[in-house]
Design a protein around this motif. Structure first.
Motif, PDB file in Angstrom:
ATOM      1  N   LEU A   1      30.831  -7.063   2.523  1.00 34.72           N
ATOM      2  CA  LEU A   1      29.787  -7.959   2.028  1.00 34.72           C
ATOM      3  C   LEU A   1      28.870  -7.249   1.040  1.00 34.72           C
ATOM      4  N   GLU A   2      28.535  -5.991   1.298  1.00 34.53           N
ATOM      5  CA  GLU A   2      27.636  -5.262   0.407  1.00 34.53           C
ATOM      6  C   GLU A   2      28.282  -4.959  -0.938  1.00 34.53           C
ATOM      7  N   GLN A   3      29.598  -4.878  -0.970  1.00 35.78           N
ATOM      8  CA  GLN A   3      30.275  -4.700  -2.247  1.00 35.78           C
ATOM      9  C   GLN A   3      30.016  -5.869  -3.186  1.00 35.78           C
ATOM     10  N   HIS A   4      29.779  -7.036  -2.614  1.00 39.62           N
ATOM     11  CA  HIS A   4      29.521  -8.234  -3.416  1.00 39.62           C
ATOM     12  C   HIS A   4      28.031  -8.475  -3.633  1.00 39.62           C
ATOM     13  N   PHE A   5      27.224  -8.325  -2.581  1.00 34.93           N
ATOM     14  CA  PHE A   5      25.818  -8.710  -2.638  1.00 34.93           C
ATOM     15  C   PHE A   5      24.864  -7.546  -2.904  1.00 34.93           C
TER      16      PHE A   5
END
Length: 334
Positions: free
Chosen positions: A217-221
């Protein structure tokens, strides 16, 4: 009047203030991570706790300091008379937080009444926003009804947490779209490690644990900001820059949150579980139907938690043959 101070503690000094009460083991979906396609062998209806028995039991628990009740299943709304039972719970002294977990298929028409009765929060099970994948995962084409419930809950001002089980090869492409709901909506999107309670439908593995979910998720957000974790919470909660809602990640299989667990679980047939991973420690139905006094039941409950496992791994190790996969979350109480 204020609630009764907590007097029920387990063997590790943890207060028991929250009961998860399964009102049925039946469900109108057939999610493959919960049960086989043909379903499970449901408990005969006469073996389920009656609403009167559950009301008596919750009243006794409230006298021990239990403050919160969450109704689960199966799917709670497949049991007739549920709304009347919720109304009864609102009148029990000491119970100040009533919530429920639902798949949302039958829930939308009841939302205004839930709000009127003061239901504070609803956990909505939703593993994908894609209709075809929803059908594949649940074996039912019910996504529009679930989304109707979602928006009805928001409109009624009921706090919504969406629960999505993260399943390798099934809904990984859905994690980002689900998390995007938090951008403009005041919801907590919670991603849950898959657990082995699938009724024997498949072997449980954990390629997507809580760390990998967060990294994905952190790769995107971008980097998440951790939020304070209330005592007893199962989710690690995060804020995301520019988002109204929050992200929660539940290490349900890694079991990182056991140290502050404040839950009592009651199955639909009256089994007391001191841990999701244990095999049950007390048959309350037998006591309720066998003429036991309130004092007898309170003593049995108090005694049951004197031997509680320290965590889910210890509870699992105490089970014969570790046959977790032959249970269904629908039977245990989700």
């Amino acid at each position: 009047m204020s609630a009764t101070p907590t007097v029920l503690y387990d063997s590790h000094g943890r207060p028991l203030e929250y009961v998860r009460l399964a009102v049925t083991d039946r469900c109108n979906l057939r999610c493959f991570y919960c049960m086989p396609e043909e379903g499970i062998q449901y408990v005969p209806r006469q073996e389920l706790l009656t609403y009167e028995e559950m009301t008596r039991l919750v009243t006794l628990l409230a006298g021990l300091g239990v403050r919160k009740v969450r109704l689960t299943g199966g799917e709670p709304f497949v049991r007739r008379g549920l709304m009347g039972f919720i109304e009864q719970l609102t009148h029990i002294h000491g119970i100040n937080d009533i919530s429920l977990t639902t798949n949302g298929v039958l829930t939308a028409p009841h939302v205004p009444e839930l709000a009127r009765m003061g239901v504070r929060a609803v956990n909505l099970s939703l593993d994908t926003l894609d209709r075809a994948r929803f059908h594949q995962i649940t074996r039912r084409d019910e996504l529009p009804q679930v989304l109707d419930t979602f928006y009805a809950l928001l409109a009624a001002g009921i706090r919504v947490k969406i629960n999505a089980v993260v399943m390798d090869g099934q809904n990984i492409q859905d994690l980002i779209p689900l998390a995007e709901l938090t951008r403009d909506l005041p919801v907590e999107m919670r991603f849950i490690e898959e657990m082995p309670f699938n009724g024997g439908s498949h072997a449980a593995t954990l390629p997507w644990n809580h760390r990998r979910i967060r990294e994905h998720l952190e790769q995107h957000f971008g980097a998440f900001t951790p939020l304070p974790t209330p005592v007893g919470a199962t989710a690690s909660e995060y804020s995301v820059a520019g988002h109204q809602g929050t992200i929660g990640i539940i290490a349900a299989y890694s079991r990182t949150f056991c140290g502050t667990c404040n839950r009592i679980r009651l199955t639909a047939e009256g089994g007391v579980k001191t841990c999701l991973y244990d095999q049950g420690v007390l048959d309350i139905r037998a006591m309720l139907r066998g003429g036991s006094s309130d004092a007898d039941i309170v003593a049995a409950l108090t005694n049951a938690f004197r031997y509680r496992a320290a965590n889910g791994f210890e509870a699992e190790s105490q089970r014969p043959l570790h046959q977790l996969s032959f249970e269904s979350m629908s039977t245990i109480g989700g």
